[in-house]
Design an enzyme around this catalytic site. Structure first.
Site, mmCIF file in Angstrom:
data_model
loop_
_atom_site.group_PDB
_atom_site.id
_atom_site.type_symbol
_atom_site.label_atom_id
_atom_site.label_comp_id
_atom_site.label_asym_id
_atom_site.label_seq_id
_atom_site.Cartn_x
_atom_site.Cartn_y
_atom_site.Cartn_z
ATOM 1 N N CYS A 130 0.900 -1.141 -0.091
ATOM 2 C CA CYS A 130 0.044 -0.268 0.110
ATOM 3 C C CYS A 130 0.715 1.189 -0.059
ATOM 4 C CB CYS A 130 -1.024 -0.008 1.260
ATOM 5 S SG CYS A 130 -0.056 0.362 2.744
ATOM 6 N N CYS A 186 3.485 -5.972 4.581
ATOM 7 C CA CYS A 186 2.252 -4.731 4.508
ATOM 8 C C CYS A 186 0.854 -5.414 4.953
ATOM 9 C CB CYS A 186 1.950 -4.341 3.223
ATOM 10 S SG CYS A 186 0.623 -3.258 3.030
ATOM 11 N N LEU A 241 -28.838 -32.766 5.356
ATOM 12 C CA LEU A 241 -28.695 -33.454 4.007
ATOM 13 C C LEU A 241 -29.202 -34.729 4.004
ATOM 14 C CD1 LEU A 241 -27.398 -32.828 1.108
ATOM 15 C CD2 LEU A 241 -25.221 -33.924 2.009
ATOM 16 N N CYS A 248 -13.919 -26.068 3.781
ATOM 17 C CA CYS A 248 -12.755 -25.756 3.214
ATOM 18 C C CYS A 248 -12.256 -24.575 3.654
ATOM 19 C CB CYS A 248 -13.209 -25.329 1.839
ATOM 20 S SG CYS A 248 -14.278 -26.502 0.773
ATOM 21 N N ASN A 256 -25.157 -24.185 9.812
ATOM 22 C CA ASN A 256 -24.293 -24.794 8.969
ATOM 23 C C ASN A 256 -24.972 -26.196 8.127
ATOM 24 O OD1 ASN A 256 -22.047 -23.691 9.810
ATOM 25 N ND2 ASN A 256 -21.663 -25.005 11.521
#
EC number: 2.1.1.37
Length: 1537
Positions: free
Chosen positions: A565, A603, A1066, A1141, A1492
């Site tokens: 930056c 940074c 599910l 993930c 979830n």
């Protein structure tokens, strides 16, 4: 010593006179401005109200830069002189006495304020003997004076003594003698330090006060004229319209809108009721040097050396301390004052370092210790205590307990230290948590004993965000160079955005440090992934080259794109030259290979920005052509070859002579051989094709090429096996001269024992690479990215010599797509009538009911249009200062743009117009239909829809003609009283089922009994028209009703293993679809595992790491450590799950480090489960971004593994809102089917939904992929709304905690009837909501009930909270560059960053109804639309998160009408969980389980597709009729099967 001036008038209190005399003594060290400031500060409390108002207005003008400092000082002097002169020197009238007229009260009050609060300080300042003190004073005053008010309020301490203007000159002693007139001097003499000329005139007695006042008045008028001239010049240079704007702005900028004055030192508001003064030191308090020599503090004997070196400072403890500035204001020391060189002092009882008793006994009372050079924290080592210390020029002091007056200020300091401790320790072990999870942790942590607060809140987190983030930065700095920083975790990024934190403030520059930071061991994350050999080889060996290539590209990209930056302090400091990265740099003598930035110069802004970019997936996918045909890109090159036919032609059809063989450059080719074709571009690989025919005609020697698709041209891209090809439906005629040579392409069918070969040590290479050998296993659909078993088609004997599979399939598809009519009936009126028409393989007969596009016809009854947003009315911007931010009409969660569902009609006639040549125009098929009305199409409008069944229609005798191309599918519509079963059972029996009980007459706006021809489906021949009665006899009512009758074969349920099962969304959906029986589930989180057990008592639930379980199974174990039976190879028929993930979703590129993380991720473990068990069906569910992570590399590697295992597979993105829930939730789904099974299609949407949320295409490597879904713009049913979902639930209050209550009423909507199910004694469970803090509860109470309301509708008022405290008004203190001023001229900025300057910590405000952080950072984040937002009754939920927080990512979580966040049961309903579904744990555990989960209605829709594939295979194998997709409730069943 200068001579004293005449004593002040007797009306002034004696103490004030003394202070003024002291000021006269010090005049040589003060400038004119400072003298005026201090004298005015002392006397301002005695001036008349009118004079004070004029002075305030001048203050405001100078602060807004409308007045120069020079003119300001002149005006103040002139104003005061005029006022004094007007009274002929009668000073008494200048003073506002107490109401009883007694001056004594004023004197006492002044004594109290001056001596009592400031007295002790006054003595210290008068002495002012410390040289270090005075030098730092002069250096720091200039930095603070520019941004503060020039004239502080009466109670402020003495001004700085820096000669900022340099114009004050020392007058000769002779000029300060008593005036000879003998008249008593007035306050005028106090302000007589004007010019030398003025004073010399006074000496001679030549100027009277009146004259002087007149002269000053003239001066002031001159200045005003000059100012007006300047303004006029500026205005005249503008256009006419701009002049008006300027004038209006001047008018509206009233003095009332001024910024309250701040102290020039501590930056606190002088009119703040919480501003406190230091009460003074006791008489026995010692100076710091004297105190340090006190024997009570000595820890050494006379014989011992005190210090190892003169640089070491002594360490002591200090208790009963107070910290204050030079003016005596008690102030915090953590707001950047010390860093800006503002002098802060402290007083208290100093104790030896070994004394742990915080009482005053044994302590040495000390005064004005300091100034403080630095403050620091120690003891950050996982223990409970965190210590704070100060460093002065003489010693280090560790703080013990604050004084009573300083305790509230210090409590905030302790709060932030403990807060940062919680955050750092939480993030060590939970890097992938969301902002809501962090809030959950903070709100459920009990503060240590002894602090004067009993809970941590979101407000306190945001209040201390800057400090907390700095602690996290410090923690990262102490980490290893290859460790990903905690700073870029999702929750920290959200906190940085929300609170507007400034990153990169270096501790070396700030005078704050963490002393001896103890490195806390970081959690190593999940166990190493257990993988099968096949998965391991693909991930570990096969792609090492790809990773290196990516890293090289990364280096290039870094050089081009990734710029630091350059603004933060980190970027601006030099390389340290000591860290590993520096030592590798060429300039420090290293090799320069690592290309890493200095560890001290990493940074933080760059890291956070990159992480943000990776998480965002652009909803507006660029328009790209679907890659239907790749043949346009095949530019070929002719070769100079010798070509000759071998043998005679095998067939001749006049124009073409077909041959079986040809010789090209001494190589013989046969029909059926595979060849390579040279591309035009020599850098590209050869094209490969199968020769399906060869012939010679007028174009020359030709062949027909059925192309193969190389893996790199599929969605797999670079991850594919370079030798693997895929069959595609693409072929082309071309000349034999294009052929480059013969190649060998082998078909690799799945082995006989495929299902049992999982997990074995297999060679990854399918064929040896000799440059001419390739293989294929699959057929590939380029539009939908589907890998399927190659189609089987036997050529007929008569066309064997030219049979092309691609041509045959393409012809079949084209044939299906073309609309056709069949079974002609009669002719009349220039029309030809037919009994049937077909399109896309579906037959439509007269009497069938059909779906039509919404624009196919309109209704004669114009329903009331949905209520549009009321036009914006003028808003009081002083009361609602943030309302101006609501300029966009779009409201997230609104259904205003939702399309209409399909129109429904019954076919009366199918016809084509007859052309002039007497033949029917079969290219233009028309349908004459009867219209069906939905409840919302009647005069009752949407209100009728809400209570009615979603599949209820009304017959009408209205007819219309529509184009056959408007037909979107077939449905079943029956008359309810003709059914032999209940309407509920009929509706649950299959998809696309409607019923009607009444007819609707639009003309009379009435409901009637339907006519006979509508209801009597079996009455053949009735009514007018040709053959329509007969057609009705074959209507969908009859033929489609006959289908569901069960036949001999029943579909068995698939034995299912649900990995990462959560609470079971599910599995619940699959059970409702009747496709599976979940026998095993794996869930590590105990509360979710318990919830799964409650709802699936027959399931074995493992609460262990999935890697451990797979290792056990692969090593031959039958049970786990708890004795639970493990599923063995061959047991699992369906594998489903949603692997987390987060571990690798942070960076968008793979490099060696992130790659190794992915190799160890749960996705890889899940694929290994699939490889080992080889189930018949596999489903991976994940967030929408799964398809985009790492430039889609995660998706590609997942598909690559499945293809290598031999699975047919595909992927797509589905929107849960299209399957019957009032929530937007896009989910990525990867489906796979074993060889021999049918690969399921993705389910067609059932409900219309907001178009913005339905962009479901995916771009991979610049190619756009869509799923097979055709219902992209409409659907069979209307959208489900928040009202449908939860309007029947009883009212509850904030913090309601009763786990079981009664419903208090019947269900009101179709959705509610489905979701409640058929309980015997209905009990409503988990209708509980989070107990929000008093401040949050007050904010919720003030959010209006109108649709679209959020934090921007909050009033800026003071409110009494439920805990007895009160909020403050939010102060707007800065000019907002971007948004200007309000209509009333008020400021709109809450921080100096609004003016384009760096943020000032002193600008932060807390405990306000409008959260300070939202206007602070609103301009950068879409004005934080939706935070503290209410749901809309006719709208939908945002994606249900794990913890509903008004300031969290989900945004709109407030109930539409009640002052609370949504309850657990409301969230569960938004996901489509039946009311009978049980949850487990505390309220936050339950919210997390629901948030979830996969919405069961979505899982059910997918389950029905899988079930259809199982049935199709059984029909093929047995040749018998099988029961079709099973009884299915309309959207969901009440409980698990």
């Amino acid at each position: 010593m200068p001579a004293r001036s005449a004593p002040p008038p007797p009306a002034l209190p004696p103490a004030l006179r003394r202070r003024l005399r002291d000021l006269e003594r010090d005049e040589d060290s003060l400038s004119e401005k400072e003298t005026l400031q201090e004298k005015l500060r002392l006397t301002r409390g005695f001036l008349r109200a009118e004079v004070q108002r004029r002075l305030s207005a001048l203050d405001a003008d100078v602060r807004c830069r409308e007045l120069s400092e020079e003119r300001y000082l002149a005006k103040v002097k002139a104003l005061l002189r005029r006022e004094l002169a007007a009274e002929n020197g009668d000073a008494a009238k200048l003073f506002s006495r107490a109401s009883n007229g007694c001056a004594g009260n004023g004197e006492e009050e002044w004594e109290r304020g001056g001596r009592g609060e400031d007295g002790a300080m006054e003595v210290e300042e008068a002495a002012a003997s410390s040289s270090s003190s005075s030098s730092s004073s002069s250096s720091s005053s200039s930095s603070s004076s520019s941004s503060s008010s020039l004239l502080p309020a009466p109670r402020a301490r003495k001004a700085r003594r820096s000669r900022s203007n340099g114009e004050s000159k020392k007058s000769p002693a002779s000029s300060r003698v008593t005036r000879s007139s003998g008249r008593q001097p007035t306050i005028l003499s106090v302000f007589s330090k004007g010019s030398t000329k003025r004073k010399s005139e006074e000496v001679n007695g030549a100027v009277k006060p009146e004259v002087s006042a007149e002269k000053d008045e003239e001066e002031e008028e001159e200045l005003e004229e000059k100012e007006q001239d300047e303004k006029r010049i500026k205005i005249e240079t503008k256009e006419g319209s701009e002049i008006k704007d300027e004038i209006t702005q001047v008018k509206t900028s009233t003095p009332a809108k001024t910024t309250p004055p701040k102290c020039v030192d501590c930056r606190q508001y002088l009119d703040d009721p919480d501003l406190k003064f230091f009460q003074g030191d006791p008489d026995d308090a010692l100076e710091e040097p004297e105190m340090l020599t006190d024997e009570r503090l000595s820890i050494f004997d006379a014989n011992e050396d005190g210090f190892e070196s003169y640089e070491d400072l002594p360490q002591h403890k200090v208790t009963s301390f107070s910290v204050y500035d030079k003016r005596g204001h008690l102030c915090p020391f953590d707001t950047g004052l010390i860093e800006r060189n503002i002098e802060l002092y402290f007083s208290g009882a100093v104790k030896p370092i070994y004394d742990d008793n915080p009482c005053l006994d044994g302590g040495v009372r000390a005064k004005k210790l300091g100034p403080i050079n630095a403050w620091w924290i120690t003891g950050f080592d996982g223990g409970e205590k965190a210590l704070i210390g100060f460093t002065t020029a003489f010693a280090d002091y560790i703080l013990m307990e604050p004084s009573e007056e300083y305790a509230p200020i210090f409590a905030l300091m302790q709060e932030k230290i403990y807060m940062s401790k919680i955050v750092v320790e939480f993030l060590q072990n939970n890097r992938d948590v969301s902002y809501e999870d962090l809030l959950n942790k903070i709100e459920t942590t009990v503060p240590p004993v002894g602090l004067n607060f009993n809970r941590f809140t979101e407000d306190s987190l945001l209040r201390h965000a800057q400090f907390v983030v700095e602690q996290v930065e410090s923690y990262d700095e102490a980490g290893d160079s290859d460790e990903p920083p905690v700073l870029i975790t999702p929750c920290m990024r959200d906190l940085i955005k929300l609170a507007g934190v400034t990153l990169g403030k270096r501790r070396a520059v700030r005078r704050q440090a963490i002393r001896h930071p103890t490195r806390i061991d970081k959690d190593k994350g999940p166990t190493k992934a257990t993988t099968t050999k096949l998965v391991y080889l693909i991930f570990d060996t096969f792609f090492s080259e790809q990773i290196e290539k990516d890293e090289r590209e990364d280096d290039k990209e870094n050089a081009m794109k990734r710029r630091r930056c350059g603004v933060c302090e980190v970027c601006q400091q030099p390389e340290c030259g000591k860290c590993k990265a520096c030592q590798n740099m060429v300039k420090f003598g290293g090799s320069g290979r690592s290309k890493q930035a200095c560890l001290q110069r990493r940074c933080p802004n760059l890291a956070v920005r990159e992480a943000d970019e990776d998480e965002e997936v652009d909803d507006n996918i660029p328009e790209m052509p679907s890659p239907k045909k790749m043949l346009q890109g095949r530019k070929k090159k002719q070769n100079k070859s010798r070509i000759s036919w071998v043998g005679e032609p095998i067939k001749s059809d006049g124009k073409k002579d077909f041959y079986q063989r040809v010789c090209i450059d001494s190589e013989t080719l046969e029909v059926g051989d595979c060849v390579s074709v040279s591309p035009d571009d020599p850098t590209k690989p050869l094209y490969l094709a199968r020769v399906t025919a060869m012939w010679e005609d007028s174009s020359g020697q030709m062949f027909h090429a059925h192309w193969f698709c190389p893996g790199s041209d599929t969605v797999l891209g670079a991850t594919s096996d370079p030798l693997e090809l895929f069959l595609v439906d693409e072929c082309e005629d071309m000349q034999l001269s294009y052929i480059h040579g013969k190649v060998n392409v082998i078909y690799k069918p799945p082995s006989e024992n495929w299902a049992m070969e999982g997990g074995l040590d297999m060679e990854i290479k399918m064929v040896e690479d000799d440059g001419r050998t390739y293989f294929y296993q699959m057929w590939y659909d380029q539009e939908y990215a589907r890998f399927e078993t190659p189609p089987r088609a036997q050529p007929m004997e008569d066309n064997k010599y030219k049979f092309c599979l691609s041509c045959a399939r393409l012809d079949e598809v084209r044939h299906k797509e073309i609309p056709k009519v069949a079974e002609p009936l009669d002719e009349g009126d220039g029309k030809m009538f037919y009994a049937m028409a077909t399109k896309n393989g579906v037959q439509y007969r007269v009497g069938d009911s059909v779906y039509l596009l919404p624009e196919a016809f309109s209704f004669s009854m114009k329903p009331a249009s949905p209520a549009k947003r009321p036009k914006k009315e003028a808003v009081d911007e002083d009361l609602y200062p943030e309302h101006y931010r609501k300029y966009s009409e779009y409201i997230k969660g609104s259904n205003l743009d939702a399309p209409d569902p399909y129109r429904v009609g019954r076919i009366k006639e199918i016809f084509c117009h007859i052309r002039t040549n007497g033949k029917p125009n079969e290219a233009d098929i028309k349908l004459r239909i009867w219209k069906f009305y939905r409840p919302e199409n009647t005069h009752k409008s949407m209100k009728a829809t809400y209570h009615a069944d979603i599949n209820l229609l009304y017959w009408s005798d209205e007819e219309t003609t529509v184009d056959f191309c408007a037909v979107q599918g077939r449905c079943t519509v029956v008359y309810g009283e003709d059914l032999t079963e209940s309407i509920q059972d009929y509706s649950a029996g299959g998809l696309d089922r409607f019923y009607f009980l009444e007819a609707y007459n639009a003309k009379t706006k009435s409901f009637e009994d339907p006519p006979n021809h509508a209801r009597s489906s079996g009455n053949k021949g009735k009514g007018k028209g040709k053959g329509k009665g007969k057609g009705k006899g074959k209507s969908s009512t009859t033929c489609e009703q006959s289908e569901p009758e069960p036949t001999e074969l029943k579909l068995p349920k698939l034995r299912t293993l649900d990995v990462f099962s959560g609470c079971g969304g599910l599995s619940e959906g699959f059970h409702q679809a009747g496709v599976s029986e979940t026998l095993w589930a794996i869930e590590m989180w105990e509360p979710a595992a318990q919830a799964f057990r409650l709802n699936n008592p027959g399931t074995t639930v493992f609460t262990e790491d999935c890697n451990v379980l797979l290792k056990l199974v692969m090593s031959g174990e039958k049970t786990n450590s708890l004795g639970q039976k493990l599923p063995q190879k061959g047991d699992v028929e369906m594998l489903c799950g949603g692997p987390p993930c987060q571990g690798f979703s942070g960076m968008n590129r793979f490099n060696s480090r992130t790659y190794s993380k992915f190799k160890n991720s749960l996705v890889v473990s899940f694929l290994s489960y699939c490889d080992y068990y080889r189930p018949r069906f596999f489903l991976l569910e994940n967030v929408r971004n799964f398809v985009s992570f790492k430039r889609s590399m995660v998706l590609k590697l997942t598909l690559r593994c499945l293809v290598r295992m031999g699975y047919q597979c595909t992927f797509g993105v589905l929107q849960a809102g299209q399957y019957g829930v009032a929530q937007t939730r896009r989910r990525a789904i990867v489906l796979a089917a074993a060889p021999g099974e049918k690969l399921p299609m993705f389910p067609e949407p059932l409900h219309v939904f907001a178009p913005r949320a339905c962009q479901l295409s995916v771009v991979v490597d610049d190619k756009k992929f869509v799923s097979n879904i055709t219902r992209t713009y409409s659907g069979p049913f209307r959208t489900i709304t928040v009202r449908d979902t939860m309007s029947d639930l009883p009212e509850i209050r904030n913090g309601a905690s009763a786990l079981e209550i009664s419903y208090n009423g019947e269900p009101q909507s179709w959705f509610q009837r489905q979701i409640r199910g058929s309980q015997y004694q209905p009990i409503l469970r988990d209708h509980i909501c989070k107990d929000m803090s008093a401040l949050v509860a007050a904010r919720m109470r003030h959010i209006p009930l109108a649709p679209g309301s959020d934090w921007r509708d909050l009033p800026n008022i003071e409110v009494r909270l439920s805990d007895g405290t009160s909020t403050r008004k939010l102060r707007y203190t800065h000019h907002e560059k971007k948004n200007g001023r309000s209509s009333s001229g008020a400021l709109r900025g809450v921080c100096s960053c609004a003016e384009g300057k760096p943020c000032d910590p002193a600008d932060r405000q807390f405990n306000t109804l409008i959260p300070w952080c939202l206007p602070h950072t609103g301009n950068r984040h879409n004005h934080w639309a939706g935070l503290y937002g209410r749901l809309e009754w006719d709208g939908f939920f945002s994606t249900t998160v794990t913890n509903p927080e008004p300031m969290g990512k989900q945004g709109r979580v407030l109930h539409p009408e009640q002052h609370r966040v949504v309850s657990v049961r409301e969230c569960a309903r938004s996901q489509g969980f039946p009311d009978t579904y049980r949850l487990f744990g505390n309220i936050l555990d339950k919210h997390r389980q629901v948030g979830n989960a996969v919405p069961p209605p979505l899982a059910k829709a997918i389950g029905l597709e899988i079930r259809a594939c199982v049935g199709a295979r059984m029909r093929e194998e047995s040749g018998a009729a099988v029961a079709p997709p099973a009884p299915e409730k309309m959207e969901m069943t009440a409980a698990a099967d």
